[in-house]
Write a protein that holds these residues in place. Structure first.
Motif, PDB file in Angstrom:
ATOM      1  N   GLY A 269      14.806  -7.682  -5.251  1.00 43.26           N
ATOM      2  CA  GLY A 269      15.846  -7.346  -4.300  1.00 43.26           C
ATOM      3  C   GLY A 269      16.218  -5.875  -4.240  1.00 43.26           C
ATOM      4  O   GLY A 269      17.290  -5.508  -3.750  1.00 43.26           O
ATOM      5  N   VAL A 270      15.328  -5.010  -4.711  1.00 44.04           N
ATOM      6  CA  VAL A 270      15.603  -3.578  -4.683  1.00 44.04           C
ATOM      7  C   VAL A 270      15.641  -3.061  -3.246  1.00 44.04           C
ATOM      8  O   VAL A 270      16.456  -2.217  -2.891  1.00 44.04           O
ATOM      9  N   ALA A 271      14.765  -3.588  -2.401  1.00 42.02           N
ATOM     10  CA  ALA A 271      14.711  -3.190  -0.988  1.00 42.02           C
ATOM     11  C   ALA A 271      13.925  -4.246  -0.224  1.00 42.02           C
ATOM     12  O   ALA A 271      13.265  -5.113  -0.819  1.00 42.02           O
ATOM     13  N   GLY A 272      13.988  -4.177   1.111  1.00 38.86           N
ATOM     14  CA  GLY A 272      13.263  -5.114   1.961  1.00 38.86           C
ATOM     15  C   GLY A 272      11.837  -4.664   2.221  1.00 38.86           C
ATOM     16  O   GLY A 272      11.416  -3.581   1.815  1.00 38.86           O
ATOM     17  N   VAL A 273      11.103  -5.493   2.936  1.00 35.44           N
ATOM     18  CA  VAL A 273       9.694  -5.231   3.230  1.00 35.44           C
ATOM     19  C   VAL A 273       9.526  -3.901   3.958  1.00 35.44           C
ATOM     20  O   VAL A 273       8.752  -3.025   3.539  1.00 35.44           O
ATOM     21  N   LYS A 274      10.225  -3.760   5.072  1.00 34.61           N
ATOM     22  CA  LYS A 274      10.084  -2.552   5.893  1.00 34.61           C
ATOM     23  C   LYS A 274      10.493  -1.311   5.110  1.00 34.61           C
ATOM     24  O   LYS A 274       9.842  -0.251   5.206  1.00 34.61           O
ATOM     25  N   GLU A 275      11.553  -1.427   4.323  1.00 36.14           N
ATOM     26  CA  GLU A 275      12.052  -0.279   3.574  1.00 36.14           C
ATOM     27  C   GLU A 275      11.047   0.172   2.498  1.00 36.14           C
ATOM     28  O   GLU A 275      10.807   1.372   2.317  1.00 36.14           O
ATOM     29  N   ILE A 276      10.473  -0.789   1.792  1.00 36.15           N
ATOM     30  CA  ILE A 276       9.479  -0.458   0.761  1.00 36.15           C
ATOM     31  C   ILE A 276       8.275   0.237   1.383  1.00 36.15           C
ATOM     32  O   ILE A 276       7.802   1.277   0.900  1.00 36.15           O
ATOM     33  N   ASP A 277       7.779  -0.322   2.481  1.00 36.99           N
ATOM     34  CA  ASP A 277       6.617   0.275   3.137  1.00 36.99           C
ATOM     35  C   ASP A 277       6.937   1.649   3.720  1.00 36.99           C
ATOM     36  O   ASP A 277       6.102   2.567   3.675  1.00 36.99           O
ATOM     37  N   THR A 278       8.139   1.811   4.250  1.00 31.33           N
ATOM     38  CA  THR A 278       8.544   3.106   4.815  1.00 31.33           C
ATOM     39  C   THR A 278       8.586   4.187   3.745  1.00 31.33           C
ATOM     40  O   THR A 278       8.126   5.322   3.958  1.00 31.33           O
ATOM     41  N   VAL A 279       9.125   3.862   2.579  1.00 30.87           N
ATOM     42  CA  VAL A 279       9.183   4.827   1.475  1.00 30.87           C
ATOM     43  C   VAL A 279       7.782   5.305   1.106  1.00 30.87           C
ATOM     44  O   VAL A 279       7.536   6.504   0.917  1.00 30.87           O
ATOM     45  N   MET A 280       6.842   4.367   1.011  1.00 35.54           N
ATOM     46  CA  MET A 280       5.486   4.731   0.591  1.00 35.54           C
ATOM     47  C   MET A 280       4.731   5.475   1.692  1.00 35.54           C
ATOM     48  O   MET A 280       3.928   6.372   1.407  1.00 35.54           O
ATOM     49  N   LYS A 281       4.993   5.129   2.948  1.00 35.31           N
ATOM     50  CA  LYS A 281       4.307   5.812   4.052  1.00 35.31           C
ATOM     51  C   LYS A 281       4.848   7.226   4.249  1.00 35.31           C
ATOM     52  O   LYS A 281       4.079   8.189   4.341  1.00 35.31           O
ATOM     53  N   LEU A 282       6.151   7.349   4.310  1.00 37.80           N
ATOM     54  CA  LEU A 282       6.743   8.655   4.603  1.00 37.80           C
ATOM     55  C   LEU A 282       6.916   9.515   3.355  1.00 37.80           C
ATOM     56  O   LEU A 282       6.830  10.740   3.427  1.00 37.80           O
TER      57      LEU A 282
END
Length: 296
Positions: A206-219
């Motif tokens: 529950g640290v972050a949602g799907v979109k948020e996790i992927d956004t961090v790694m992409k950006l």
């Protein structure tokens, strides 16, 4: 080498067949299912059409590529003239052992036997044959026609002659071969899968949602695709199988699959191929879907 046989007409198999045929090799595409073979050829044809639309190839080149691909459900027929056989079946150790034992009995003595495995020991696969010096790993990346890398994996008994031939052949099909040794996960998945597993663990906790996790790694890390989207693209069942091979091979808890991944695969949520994983790929909905209902 002129005659290439590919075992398995799925995503990786048809991609490998596509690349060799486009470079002028005679290709036999073998699968137990005629329907899978039809889908494989349809995929190759569609991918070639996309290349035409991007002006990468011409209609004539598409026709010549398809012309040199033969399909068959007969292993014996498919490997009769093979200089190289590339196995691209499901990531299952016992299945690969069965296939390689059969290939060893059917193929000419000169034939090199390669596997597209992304994690299973080349040495163990070679042990199912009487030609371990001619067994090697050729780990293509998905999508095969686009990705440049081939991870070339030497088993314990793979000869230098075999490695040299496969390295040279890989360059002839306009790929970049990189030679590695036979340990669980090799290089690509030994590094990639723990990252994907940690991203799933981050979602699970529950640290972050799907979109948020992927956004961090992409950006934040300049990854072209987030780890959860990449897992969907690879197939969550494939990710689980690779992690299990690595966990068994290293006996290290850091490779233990996240419970969320285990539950999602058990529920049939395997990513793009099942229309749902961490994201929803169904025709009716394209929105993301966090897999929170599968938390344990």
């Amino acid at each position: 080498m002129e005659h290439i046989t590919v075992i398995g007409a799925g995503t990786m198999g048809n991609g490998i067949a596509h690349v060799f045929a486009q470079n002028g090799y005679h290709v036999n595409l073998v699968d137990v299912s005629s329907e899978a073979l039809e889908r494989g050829i349809e995929t190759i044809s569609n991918n070639l059409s996309r290349m035409i639309s991007k002006k990468v190839i011409t209609e004539k080149e598409k026709a010549s590529t398809l012309k040199v691909i033969n399909t068959t459900t007969s292993m014996k027929e498919g490997v009769a003239k093979a200089d190289l056989v590339i196995e691209a079946a499901t990531e299952n150790t016992s299945l690969k052992h069965t296939i390689f034992k059969e290939l060893d009995s059917l193929c000419p003595k000169k034939t090199i036997l390669a596997t597209n495995t992304s994690s299973i020991s080349i040495t163990q696969i070679a042990a199912a044959t009487k030609r371990p010096d001619k067994v090697i790993g050729m780990h293509f990346m998905n999508p095969v026609p686009i990705m440049m890398l081939i991870e070339i994996i030497n088993g314990y008994n793979t000869s230098k002659e075999t490695t040299d031939k496969i390295m040279a052949l890989s360059k002839k099909i306009n790929k970049i071969p990189t030679e590695v040794n036979d340990y669980p996960g090799f290089v690509a998945n030994r590094i990639l899968m723990p990252m994907i597993n940690e991203a799933i663990e981050t979602l699970f906790q529950g640290v972050a949602g799907v979109k948020e996790i992927d956004t961090v790694m992409k950006l934040g890390m300049a990854h072209p695709m987030g780890p959860l989207q990449l897992a969907d693209f690879i197939g969550l069942d494939v990710c689980l199988a690779i992690l299990e091979v690595m966990y068994q091979g290293f006996k290290n808890p850091k490779y233990a699959p996240c419970p969320l991944l285990v539950n999602m695969v058990a529920a049939g949520k395997n990513g793009v191929k099942s229309s749902e994983g961490f994201y929803d790929y169904s025709a009716s909905r394209k929105a993301e879907k966090v897999a929170s209902q599968f938390r344990s």
